[in-house]
Motif scaffolding. Sequence first.
Motif, short mmCIF file in Angstrom:
data_model
loop_
_atom_site.label_atom_id
_atom_site.label_comp_id
_atom_site.label_asym_id
_atom_site.label_seq_id
_atom_site.Cartn_x
_atom_site.Cartn_y
_atom_site.Cartn_z
N ILE A 149 0.83 -1.20 0.00
CA ILE A 149 0.00 0.00 0.00
C ILE A 149 0.86 1.26 0.00
CG2 ILE A 149 -1.67 1.32 1.35
CD1 ILE A 149 -2.81 -1.39 2.30
N GLY A 203 1.56 4.06 -3.29
CA GLY A 203 1.44 5.52 -3.23
C GLY A 203 2.73 6.21 -3.60
N SER A 209 -1.85 6.56 1.70
CA SER A 209 -1.24 5.22 1.74
C SER A 209 -0.29 5.09 2.93
CB SER A 209 -0.51 4.93 0.44
OG SER A 209 0.70 5.67 0.33
#
Length: 413
Positions: free
Chosen positions: A14, A18, A169
């Motif tokens: 994650i 980002g 994120s």
Amino acid sequence: MSRPVLRLMLARLISEAGTFAAIFIGIWGKSSFRLHATPRQMAVSAAVSGLSGIVGGLAAGLLIDRSDPRRVLIGAELFAVPAVLILMIPETIWAFIAVVPFAAFFGGFIVTSMASFAPYLAENETGLQKTNVAIEIASSGAMVFGPAIGAVIAKTWGIDGVFVADAASSVIAVALLARLRLRSIEKRPRARPSAELREGIRYAATNRGVRLYIVSGAAIWFSYGAFAALEVLFYRDVLHSGPGLLGWVLSTFGAGLACGALLLNRLPVKSISARTLLLLMLVLSAGEITYVATSNLAIVYVGNVVWGVAMGAAFPMVRTLVQRETPDRLVGRVMGSSVTLNRGAQMIPLTFVGALAVAFGVQKVLTAAGVVLAVLSATGLLEARAVDRTRRTIVQKPQPDPAIAEAATRGLL
């Protein structure tokens, strides 16, 4: 796969998605397509980011050995949120270049923390290999989804929306890391920060195997330095495309990274060696050359995939080899030294690739970067064989008591 490794993989996926979106679509896209950066300005931006990342990486290595990578990573992710959001403010290229280093500084913390996790989650060589591969697979998945998501966000809400997604994120990653449990590693009494840093750097520089592995990784980043400054211009000036194509091709590159990491995971531990690493680097350089030597999109994609597969196997192999030879108490500082050398090597081409691109063209300069890596890799094969022979000899001999060996190196015996 253990639950802590799965949790780390998800946090990595994650957060890194980002980050990739912010770098390739946000920073590169805003610099080139909105603020109309020249090759020299792109090189300056990459240079100041590299310097900032070097400082962050060194500081992170020291803090990791004093505490653990989880705590350092959580702090870095939290500080990265405002550092990324301020990238939305500037509307001139030089003002934008001035704020990019803040995000790069905490990026150095994040990279070093992730590079140091495996010894805190694994207790043997097989565990090191599998944990490093797991981290690389998560990063590869982020490369697949991050730029693609960033391209969609940029098209729908504008390039600045990518920076908001990156900040979000980081917050999600912190929530995942908060409950992560690590293996306990014995810490030594603290000395002066400068002395502790020198200890880690000295080990990285004097251990023959560790030195080769770190320098090999730095050679990859040396070649990539030209791409960091000029790759987006290759899409603009040679392929005559916008940031959308860049995002999709980089997603394909991420798929190659994942495949490379998975292939590495299938190799037996005894195959993880210096010679294997150098051969992988030769394949990697061939992929780079194929990627940029033509304007044919089919060939561009093929070269990109070869480059990605080789790099996806090479990076976790470098980390595994370094960690295998490094005492646990030094792993943060040694990996910090590795990150520092990587950043420094990446910056060297930035001092001249902008001028070379103006004189000879972006495509020729990027092709030359791949050729240089091929030459460096071929040159290192002899040293790789010597390192592997030395390791086999050491493994076959009875190992001395680590406490006695350490005392001897400090002049106590």
